[in-house]
Design a protein around this motif. Structure first.
Motif, PDB file in Angstrom:
ATOM      1  N   GLU A 163      -6.004  -0.876   6.157  1.00 35.24           N
ATOM      2  CA  GLU A 163      -7.049  -1.197   5.177  1.00 35.24           C
ATOM      3  C   GLU A 163      -8.392  -1.403   5.884  1.00 35.24           C
ATOM      4  OE1 GLU A 163      -7.910  -4.149   1.465  1.00 35.24           O
ATOM      5  OE2 GLU A 163      -7.225  -5.076   3.329  1.00 35.24           O
ATOM      6  N   GLN A 164      -8.390  -2.132   6.985  1.00 29.72           N
ATOM      7  CA  GLN A 164      -9.627  -2.362   7.728  1.00 29.72           C
ATOM      8  C   GLN A 164     -10.227  -1.041   8.199  1.00 29.72           C
ATOM      9  OE1 GLN A 164      -9.162  -4.899  11.168  1.00 29.72           O
ATOM     10  NE2 GLN A 164     -11.351  -5.301  11.294  1.00 29.72           N
ATOM     11  N   TRP A 198      -5.918  -5.361  -4.601  1.00 22.87           N
ATOM     12  CA  TRP A 198      -4.481  -5.448  -4.886  1.00 22.87           C
ATOM     13  C   TRP A 198      -3.854  -4.054  -4.980  1.00 22.87           C
ATOM     14  CZ3 TRP A 198      -2.523  -3.058  -9.155  1.00 22.87           C
ATOM     15  CH2 TRP A 198      -3.419  -2.738 -10.183  1.00 22.87           C
ATOM     16  N   LEU A 199      -4.595  -3.127  -5.549  1.00 24.73           N
ATOM     17  CA  LEU A 199      -4.098  -1.759  -5.703  1.00 24.73           C
ATOM     18  C   LEU A 199      -4.155  -1.017  -4.373  1.00 24.73           C
ATOM     19  CD1 LEU A 199      -3.095   0.542  -7.466  1.00 24.73           C
ATOM     20  CD2 LEU A 199      -5.466   0.918  -8.212  1.00 24.73           C
ATOM     21  N   ARG A 200      -5.254  -1.177  -3.667  1.00 25.26           N
ATOM     22  CA  ARG A 200      -5.418  -0.526  -2.361  1.00 25.26           C
ATOM     23  C   ARG A 200      -4.305  -0.948  -1.406  1.00 25.26           C
ATOM     24  NH1 ARG A 200     -10.529  -1.866  -1.534  1.00 25.26           N
ATOM     25  NH2 ARG A 200     -10.013  -3.822  -0.522  1.00 25.26           N
ATOM     26  N   ILE A 245      -1.458   1.429   0.310  1.00 22.49           N
ATOM     27  CA  ILE A 245      -1.364   1.490   1.774  1.00 22.49           C
ATOM     28  C   ILE A 245       0.046   1.133   2.232  1.00 22.49           C
ATOM     29  CG2 ILE A 245      -2.144   0.426   3.931  1.00 22.49           C
ATOM     30  CD1 ILE A 245      -4.932   0.170   2.598  1.00 22.49           C
ATOM     31  N   GLU A 246       0.611   0.089   1.653  1.00 18.91           N
ATOM     32  CA  GLU A 246       1.964  -0.312   2.048  1.00 18.91           C
ATOM     33  C   GLU A 246       2.979   0.799   1.763  1.00 18.91           C
ATOM     34  OE1 GLU A 246       4.516  -3.733   0.319  1.00 18.91           O
ATOM     35  OE2 GLU A 246       3.460  -4.522   2.072  1.00 18.91           O
ATOM     36  N   ALA A 247       2.854   1.428   0.592  1.00 20.46           N
ATOM     37  CA  ALA A 247       3.752   2.539   0.266  1.00 20.46           C
ATOM     38  C   ALA A 247       3.545   3.699   1.237  1.00 20.46           C
ATOM     39  CB  ALA A 247       3.515   2.997  -1.180  1.00 20.46           C
ATOM     40  N   TRP A 248       2.282   3.997   1.559  1.00 16.39           N
ATOM     41  CA  TRP A 248       1.965   5.096   2.465  1.00 16.39           C
ATOM     42  C   TRP A 248       2.543   4.851   3.859  1.00 16.39           C
ATOM     43  CZ3 TRP A 248       0.751   9.919   2.003  1.00 16.39           C
ATOM     44  CH2 TRP A 248       0.246  10.628   3.100  1.00 16.39           C
ATOM     45  N   ILE A 249       2.403   3.632   4.350  1.00 11.96           N
ATOM     46  CA  ILE A 249       2.934   3.304   5.676  1.00 11.96           C
ATOM     47  C   ILE A 249       4.456   3.432   5.688  1.00 11.96           C
ATOM     48  CG2 ILE A 249       3.286   1.422   7.334  1.00 11.96           C
ATOM     49  CD1 ILE A 249       0.399   0.544   6.734  1.00 11.96           C
ATOM     50  N   ALA A 250       5.119   2.943   4.644  1.00  7.13           N
ATOM     51  CA  ALA A 250       6.582   3.063   4.576  1.00  7.13           C
ATOM     52  C   ALA A 250       6.995   4.529   4.567  1.00  7.13           C
ATOM     53  CB  ALA A 250       7.114   2.341   3.338  1.00  7.13           C
ATOM     54  N   TYR A 251       6.238   5.355   3.863  1.00  7.74           N
ATOM     55  CA  TYR A 251       6.515   6.791   3.815  1.00  7.74           C
ATOM     56  C   TYR A 251       6.311   7.421   5.196  1.00  7.74           C
ATOM     57  CZ  TYR A 251       5.773  11.708   2.424  1.00  7.74           C
ATOM     58  OH  TYR A 251       5.814  13.075   2.310  1.00  7.74           O
ATOM     59  N   CYS A 252       5.177   7.132   5.803  1.00  4.49           N
ATOM     60  CA  CYS A 252       4.840   7.747   7.099  1.00  4.49           C
ATOM     61  C   CYS A 252       5.755   7.300   8.232  1.00  4.49           C
ATOM     62  CB  CYS A 252       3.387   7.450   7.464  1.00  4.49           C
ATOM     63  SG  CYS A 252       2.192   8.319   6.434  1.00  4.49           S
ATOM     64  N   PRO A 312      -0.404   2.402 -18.577  1.00  7.90           N
ATOM     65  CA  PRO A 312       0.139   3.104 -17.418  1.00  7.90           C
ATOM     66  C   PRO A 312      -0.987   3.861 -16.722  1.00  7.90           C
ATOM     67  CG  PRO A 312       0.789   4.205 -19.449  1.00  7.90           C
ATOM     68  CD  PRO A 312       0.043   2.973 -19.846  1.00  7.90           C
ATOM     69  N   SER A 313      -0.946   3.870 -15.404  1.00 10.19           N
ATOM     70  CA  SER A 313      -2.036   4.449 -14.613  1.00 10.19           C
ATOM     71  C   SER A 313      -1.493   5.039 -13.322  1.00 10.19           C
ATOM     72  CB  SER A 313      -3.056   3.362 -14.273  1.00 10.19           C
ATOM     73  OG  SER A 313      -3.471   2.662 -15.425  1.00 10.19           O
ATOM     74  N   VAL A 314      -2.303   5.870 -12.684  1.00  5.66           N
ATOM     75  CA  VAL A 314      -1.939   6.420 -11.375  1.00  5.66           C
ATOM     76  C   VAL A 314      -3.176   6.430 -10.480  1.00  5.66           C
ATOM     77  CG1 VAL A 314      -0.074   7.885 -12.255  1.00  5.66           C
ATOM     78  CG2 VAL A 314      -2.371   8.836 -12.015  1.00  5.66           C
ATOM     79  N   VAL A 315      -2.909   6.384  -9.193  1.00  4.21           N
ATOM     80  CA  VAL A 315      -3.941   6.587  -8.189  1.00  4.21           C
ATOM     81  C   VAL A 315      -3.349   7.544  -7.157  1.00  4.21           C
ATOM     82  CG1 VAL A 315      -3.318   4.582  -6.765  1.00  4.21           C
ATOM     83  CG2 VAL A 315      -5.658   5.439  -6.717  1.00  4.21           C
TER      84      VAL A 315
END
Length: 181
Positions: free
Chosen positions: A12-13, A72-74, A78-85, A153-156
C-alpha cells in the motif's frame, strides 16, 4: 493462511508513492516480453469485464489510482492480490496462479480465496444470508432487496483481479465521494 499485514501495508505504501506509476512501469519493462504480453492481455480482459459488470450494476466508475480508492477497500484488494501472487490463497479446482495470467476474482466474505472466472459462483453468498446483506465497509447488516436499506453489489479491478464487495447506502456515498469519482 492469512497474508502477513506487513506485506499488505508495504505494498500500500508503495502504491501511494507519488512515483508509483513510473516504478510499476519500470518493473514491467524488466519482465520477459512473453510474460508481459500475457499479463497485459489478462489485465485488459479483466478491465473490460469489470466495465461490463459495472454497467450491468448501473455503477459509477471511481478513480484509477490507489489514493482514489477508500483505504478499507484498497487494503482488501492488496491482501487478496498478495495471497494470489504468493500462492497462499485457497483456489478453485482450476488452481489459478499468477504465473499463468488470467482474470480471477476474490471477495471479502471469502477471505483468502481466489477463483477463475468459471468458478466465480463459488464466491456468491447464499441469497438473503447475513453475508449477502452485510456492508463490507462498516459491517452494517442491510435489509436488502427493494427495502429502504439496500445493499449495493460492486466490483473493483486491480490488474487481473476483480474484487467483489457490497456496501450500504452510507458507505456507497463515501465510495462515490472519493476524490476522482
Amino acid at each position: 493462511m492469512k497474508t502477513d499485514t506487513r506485506f499488505t501495508l508495504a505494498l500500500e505504501q508503495l502504491m501511494l508513492h507519488p512515483q508509483f506509476v513510473e516504478i510499476a512501469q519500470h518493473c514491467q519493462n524488466l519482465l520477459p516480453t512473453a510474460v508481459a504480453d500475457q499479463h497485459g492481455a489478462a489485465n485488459r480482459h479483466t478491465r473490460n469485464l469489470a466495465t461490463e459488470i459495472g454497467a450491468y450494476l448501473n455503477g459509477t466508475r471511481i478513480g484509477g489510482t490507489a489514493e482514489q480508492v477508500p483505504g478499507w477497500l484498497r487494503l482488501g484488494v492488496i491482501e487478496a492480490w498478495i495471497a494470489y501472487c504468493t500462492g497462499t490463497a485457497d483456489t478453485c479446482m482450476h488452481n489459478p496462479t499468477v504465473d499463468r495470467p488470467q482474470p480471477v476474482t476474490a471477495a471479502p466474505w471469502r477471505l483468502n480465496t481466489i477463483v477463475c472466472l468459471a468458478c466465480t459462483y463459488l464466491l456468491v453468498p447464499k441469497k438473503g444470508s447475513v453475508a449477502d446483506r452485510t456492508c463490507d465497509a462498516c459491517g452494517h447488516e442491510c435489509a436488502g432487496g427493494g427495502a429502504d436499506d439496500p445493499i449495493y453489489p460492486s466490483v473493483v479491478q486491480f490488474g487481473s483481479l476483480i474484487y467483489q464487495f457490497a456496501v450500504c447506502t452510507s458507505c456507497r456515498e463515501d465510495v462515490l465521494s472519493t476524490p476522482g469519482a
